[in-house]
Scaffold this motif. Structure first.
Motif, PDB file in Angstrom:
ATOM      1  N   MET A  14      -9.555 -43.249  34.629  1.00 22.18           N
ATOM      2  CA  MET A  14      -9.205 -41.951  35.211  1.00 22.18           C
ATOM      3  C   MET A  14     -10.134 -41.583  36.352  1.00 22.18           C
ATOM      4  SD  MET A  14      -8.921 -39.863  31.596  1.00 22.18           S
ATOM      5  CE  MET A  14     -10.447 -40.616  30.978  1.00 22.18           C
ATOM      6  N   LYS A  15      -9.594 -40.872  37.338  1.00 20.10           N
ATOM      7  CA  LYS A  15     -10.413 -40.096  38.273  1.00 20.10           C
ATOM      8  C   LYS A  15     -10.713 -38.794  37.549  1.00 20.10           C
ATOM      9  CE  LYS A  15      -9.209 -39.662  42.534  1.00 20.10           C
ATOM     10  NZ  LYS A  15      -8.365 -39.385  43.730  1.00 20.10           N
ATOM     11  N   TRP A  16     -11.981 -38.384  37.504  1.00 21.90           N
ATOM     12  CA  TRP A  16     -12.389 -37.313  36.574  1.00 21.90           C
ATOM     13  C   TRP A  16     -13.420 -36.425  37.240  1.00 21.90           C
ATOM     14  CZ3 TRP A  16     -16.195 -35.040  33.705  1.00 21.90           C
ATOM     15  CH2 TRP A  16     -15.901 -34.599  32.413  1.00 21.90           C
ATOM     16  N   ARG A  17     -13.261 -35.084  37.144  1.00 20.63           N
ATOM     17  CA  ARG A  17     -14.227 -34.171  37.748  1.00 20.63           C
ATOM     18  C   ARG A  17     -14.333 -32.868  36.956  1.00 20.63           C
ATOM     19  NH1 ARG A  17     -14.665 -32.130  42.364  1.00 20.63           N
ATOM     20  NH2 ARG A  17     -14.503 -29.911  41.958  1.00 20.63           N
ATOM     21  N   CYS A  18     -15.504 -32.257  37.046  1.00 20.80           N
ATOM     22  CA  CYS A  18     -15.723 -30.913  36.523  1.00 20.80           C
ATOM     23  C   CYS A  18     -15.456 -29.909  37.639  1.00 20.80           C
ATOM     24  CB  CYS A  18     -17.162 -30.742  36.035  1.00 20.80           C
ATOM     25  SG  CYS A  18     -17.550 -31.687  34.549  1.00 20.80           S
ATOM     26  N   ARG A  19     -15.043 -28.723  37.267  1.00 19.50           N
ATOM     27  CA  ARG A  19     -14.694 -27.700  38.249  1.00 19.50           C
ATOM     28  C   ARG A  19     -15.862 -27.362  39.178  1.00 19.50           C
ATOM     29  NH1 ARG A  19     -12.271 -22.423  35.734  1.00 19.50           N
ATOM     30  NH2 ARG A  19     -10.342 -23.626  35.799  1.00 19.50           N
ATOM     31  N   ASN A  20     -17.107 -27.395  38.658  1.00 15.47           N
ATOM     32  CA  ASN A  20     -18.260 -26.976  39.457  1.00 15.47           C
ATOM     33  C   ASN A  20     -18.861 -28.106  40.294  1.00 15.47           C
ATOM     34  OD1 ASN A  20     -19.178 -28.237  37.062  1.00 15.47           O
ATOM     35  ND2 ASN A  20     -21.185 -27.346  37.309  1.00 15.47           N
ATOM     36  N   TRP A  21     -18.247 -29.294  40.304  1.00 13.72           N
ATOM     37  CA  TRP A  21     -18.731 -30.384  41.151  1.00 13.72           C
ATOM     38  C   TRP A  21     -18.367 -30.091  42.611  1.00 13.72           C
ATOM     39  CZ3 TRP A  21     -17.575 -35.766  38.516  1.00 13.72           C
ATOM     40  CH2 TRP A  21     -18.306 -35.839  37.313  1.00 13.72           C
ATOM     41  N   PRO A  22     -19.043 -30.760  43.557  1.00 15.12           N
ATOM     42  CA  PRO A  22     -18.674 -30.594  44.962  1.00 15.12           C
ATOM     43  C   PRO A  22     -17.189 -30.866  45.163  1.00 15.12           C
ATOM     44  CG  PRO A  22     -20.734 -31.782  44.800  1.00 15.12           C
ATOM     45  CD  PRO A  22     -20.220 -31.648  43.385  1.00 15.12           C
ATOM     46  N   GLU A  23     -16.572 -30.117  46.028  1.00 12.97           N
ATOM     47  CA  GLU A  23     -15.124 -30.204  46.233  1.00 12.97           C
ATOM     48  C   GLU A  23     -14.680 -31.612  46.603  1.00 12.97           C
ATOM     49  OE1 GLU A  23     -11.612 -27.934  48.794  1.00 12.97           O
ATOM     50  OE2 GLU A  23     -13.728 -27.358  49.011  1.00 12.97           O
ATOM     51  N   GLU A  24     -13.621 -32.062  45.928  1.00 14.98           N
ATOM     52  CA  GLU A  24     -13.011 -33.374  46.154  1.00 14.98           C
ATOM     53  C   GLU A  24     -13.867 -34.542  45.668  1.00 14.98           C
ATOM     54  OE1 GLU A  24      -9.897 -33.796  47.036  1.00 14.98           O
ATOM     55  OE2 GLU A  24      -9.711 -31.623  47.140  1.00 14.98           O
ATOM     56  N   HIS A  25     -14.946 -34.274  44.925  1.00 16.85           N
ATOM     57  CA  HIS A  25     -15.759 -35.375  44.398  1.00 16.85           C
ATOM     58  C   HIS A  25     -15.285 -35.719  42.989  1.00 16.85           C
ATOM     59  CE1 HIS A  25     -19.209 -38.020  43.856  1.00 16.85           C
ATOM     60  NE2 HIS A  25     -19.238 -37.560  42.612  1.00 16.85           N
ATOM     61  N   TYR A  26     -14.951 -36.989  42.782  1.00 16.39           N
ATOM     62  CA  TYR A  26     -14.484 -37.471  41.488  1.00 16.39           C
ATOM     63  C   TYR A  26     -15.364 -38.626  41.003  1.00 16.39           C
ATOM     64  CZ  TYR A  26     -10.077 -34.889  41.974  1.00 16.39           C
ATOM     65  OH  TYR A  26      -9.147 -33.903  42.101  1.00 16.39           O
ATOM     66  N   ALA A  27     -15.557 -38.679  39.695  1.00 12.64           N
ATOM     67  CA  ALA A  27     -16.147 -39.853  39.075  1.00 12.64           C
ATOM     68  C   ALA A  27     -14.993 -40.739  38.587  1.00 12.64           C
ATOM     69  CB  ALA A  27     -17.039 -39.445  37.901  1.00 12.64           C
ATOM     70  N   ILE A  28     -15.298 -41.997  38.314  1.00 13.81           N
ATOM     71  CA  ILE A  28     -14.312 -42.906  37.711  1.00 13.81           C
ATOM     72  C   ILE A  28     -14.724 -43.160  36.268  1.00 13.81           C
ATOM     73  CG2 ILE A  28     -13.270 -45.195  37.768  1.00 13.81           C
ATOM     74  CD1 ILE A  28     -12.380 -43.408  40.045  1.00 13.81           C
TER      75      ILE A  28
END
Length: 267
Positions: free
Chosen positions: A201-215
């Motif tokens: 999955m591409k996965w992110r928390c709401r408070n991360w920098p915009e458009e930044h995803y972890a794998i």
């Protein structure tokens, strides 16, 4: 204040001695000095400026003194840095010395390499989204007392996801489909699904920098009547490392263990 298991996970205060800074909500800081030194060398060495007077190129990073850190305060990333940098460079003037055939060939090769590098950068980064942030990779494992088919369903069936997360979820477990969990605090997209084997999955928390995803990659491994879940995650912001571990250990693994016990009791 929300009760444990309810509401926005960032505000949850678990009953534990170190619960004064749960999820690193108040303040957390990570040293990014080593990462930054490597990135400065990568970005600066090889930069070239050329005009009718000549050609100048940065050849080495002679000295890098300073420090950098990444902090998180109430869900916002804050960067601090101070650097003293000395660079080595080489210069070629035009018209002072006529080039030999070998020099001409070398200059052509350098120009071609610089041109190729520029094209690669433009192709890989069509839109500048901001400063690249330092990231870390995580690896976690958890053993579940259930069949591999049941554990896979808990991650891919909406009703089961809502039960272990104790919050609304929006998901359709198919490649390319998006998902939301924990009232939208976790969002992402399914990249790969191998039934009863693997989920990426591409996965992110709401408070991360915009458009930044972890794998995030979940591997399901059968082991003597149980299932080992292997989690590998790349691209987590350095300041969010502990939050990420907490999210998966407390809000995923432990809640799923509780759900499995409930399923067993209810037959």
């Amino acid at each position: 204040m929300a009760k444990w298991g309810q509401g926005d996970p960032r505000w949850i205060v678990e009953e534990r001695e170190d619960g004064t800074n749960v999820n690193n909500w108040h303040w957390t800081e990570r040293d990014a000095t080593s990462w930054s030194k490597g990135k400065l060398r990568e970005l600066l060495v090889g930069i070239a400026v050329e005009n009718e007077a000549g050609h100048c190129e940065i050849s080495e990073l002679k000295q890098v003194e300073g420090e950098a850190s990444c902090s998180s305060r109430k869900g916002k990333l804050i960067f601090f840095y101070e650097w003293n940098i000395k660079l080595g460079w080489k210069e070629f003037t035009r018209g002072m010395i006529l080039p030999t055939k070998a020099m001409a060939t070398q200059e052509l090769t350098v120009k071609r390499k610089l041109s190729e590098t520029t094209l690669q950068i433009q192709a890989s980064s069509p839109v500048a989204l901001g400063v690249r942030i330092p990231t870390v990779a995580l690896h976690m494992t958890e053993l579940f007392d259930t069949a591999i088919e049941q554990l896979y369903r808990i991650f891919t069936v909406k009703d089961l996801v809502q039960k272990f997360s104790k919050s609304p979820a929006v998901l359709e477990a198919e490649k390319g489909r998006k998902f939301q969990m924990f009232d939208g605090n976790i969002t992402g997209e399914y990249v790969e699904l191998l039934t009863n084997k693997k989920i990426v999955m591409k996965w992110r928390c709401r408070n991360w920098p915009e458009e930044h995803y972890a794998i995030v990659a979940l591997n399901f491994v059968p082991t003597l009547g149980q299932t080992e879940l292997q989690l590998d995650c790349k691209g987590v912001p350095v300041c969010e490392e502990e939050n990420m571990k907490f999210c998966w250990q407390k809000q995923h693994f432990e809640e799923i263990q509780g759900l499995l016990q409930l399923i067993t009791l209810n037959g």
